[in-house]
Design a protein around this motif. Structure first.
Motif, PDB file in Angstrom:
ATOM      1  N   VAL A  10       0.865  -1.179   0.000  1.00  0.00           N
ATOM      2  CA  VAL A  10       0.000   0.000   0.000  1.00  0.00           C
ATOM      3  C   VAL A  10       0.904   1.233   0.000  1.00  0.00           C
ATOM      4  N   GLU A  11       0.736   2.047  -1.030  1.00  0.00           N
ATOM      5  CA  GLU A  11       1.518   3.273  -1.182  1.00  0.00           C
ATOM      6  C   GLU A  11       0.573   4.465  -1.116  1.00  0.00           C
ATOM      7  N   ILE A  12       1.155   5.675  -1.097  1.00  0.00           N
ATOM      8  CA  ILE A  12       0.345   6.892  -1.086  1.00  0.00           C
ATOM      9  C   ILE A  12       1.002   7.909  -2.009  1.00  0.00           C
ATOM     10  N   PHE A  13       0.171   8.624  -2.770  1.00  0.00           N
ATOM     11  CA  PHE A  13       0.698   9.702  -3.591  1.00  0.00           C
ATOM     12  C   PHE A  13       1.205  10.798  -2.662  1.00  0.00           C
ATOM     13  N   LYS A  16      -0.560  16.511  -0.739  1.00  0.00           N
ATOM     14  CA  LYS A  16      -1.541  16.592   0.349  1.00  0.00           C
ATOM     15  C   LYS A  16      -2.851  15.954  -0.097  1.00  0.00           C
ATOM     16  N   GLY A  17      -3.382  15.085   0.747  1.00  0.00           N
ATOM     17  CA  GLY A  17      -4.631  14.407   0.411  1.00  0.00           C
ATOM     18  C   GLY A  17      -4.452  13.324  -0.630  1.00  0.00           C
ATOM     19  N   GLY A  18      -3.201  12.882  -0.846  1.00  0.00           N
ATOM     20  CA  GLY A  18      -2.916  11.868  -1.861  1.00  0.00           C
ATOM     21  C   GLY A  18      -3.612  10.548  -1.573  1.00  0.00           C
ATOM     22  N   TRP A  19      -3.965   9.850  -2.645  1.00  0.00           N
ATOM     23  CA  TRP A  19      -4.669   8.579  -2.524  1.00  0.00           C
ATOM     24  C   TRP A  19      -3.742   7.470  -2.059  1.00  0.00           C
ATOM     25  N   GLU A  79      -3.197  -0.293   6.352  1.00  0.00           N
ATOM     26  CA  GLU A  79      -2.334   0.847   6.641  1.00  0.00           C
ATOM     27  C   GLU A  79      -1.239   0.960   5.586  1.00  0.00           C
ATOM     28  N   LEU A  80      -0.721   2.154   5.457  1.00  0.00           N
ATOM     29  CA  LEU A  80       0.375   2.444   4.544  1.00  0.00           C
ATOM     30  C   LEU A  80       1.524   1.473   4.796  1.00  0.00           C
TER      31      LEU A  80
END
Length: 91
Positions: A10-13, A16-19, A79-80
């Motif tokens: 699980v990654e995140i862009f 701010k507010g990245g998916w 979780e990330l």
């Protein structure tokens, strides 16, 4: 209808507010590109006991990802950085 399964981190862009998302291997998305509508490939995704209507979305580099919204993450305790399995089929 064929079910595709991928396992990924699980990654995140970074913005701010990245998916939150999981990448889909290129070999799978290349098989499904003929289904794309404006770059999106409509799917029904499943993680654990949770299923939802979404799309494989382009990363901009020729690969695609499955976005994991907050409702899905909360329900499945995602979780990330976790490694999870995502199954999906075309809609």
């Amino acid at each position: 209808m064929e079910i595709y399964t991928t396992k990924g981190e699980v990654e995140i862009f970074p913005q701010k507010g990245g998916w939150h998302y999981v990448r889909v291997p290129t070999d799978i998305t290349e098989m499904l590109l003929h289904e794309a509508q404006r770059g999106l490939i409509p799917i029904r995704a499943t993680v654990g006991e949770t299923s939802w209507e979404t799309s494989l979305m382009p990363m901009g580099d020729g690969t695609h990802f499955v976005a994991l919204n907050a409702k899905v993450r909360k329900k499945e305790n995602i979780e990330l950085g976790m490694s999870i399995s995502v199954s999906f089929q075309l809609r």
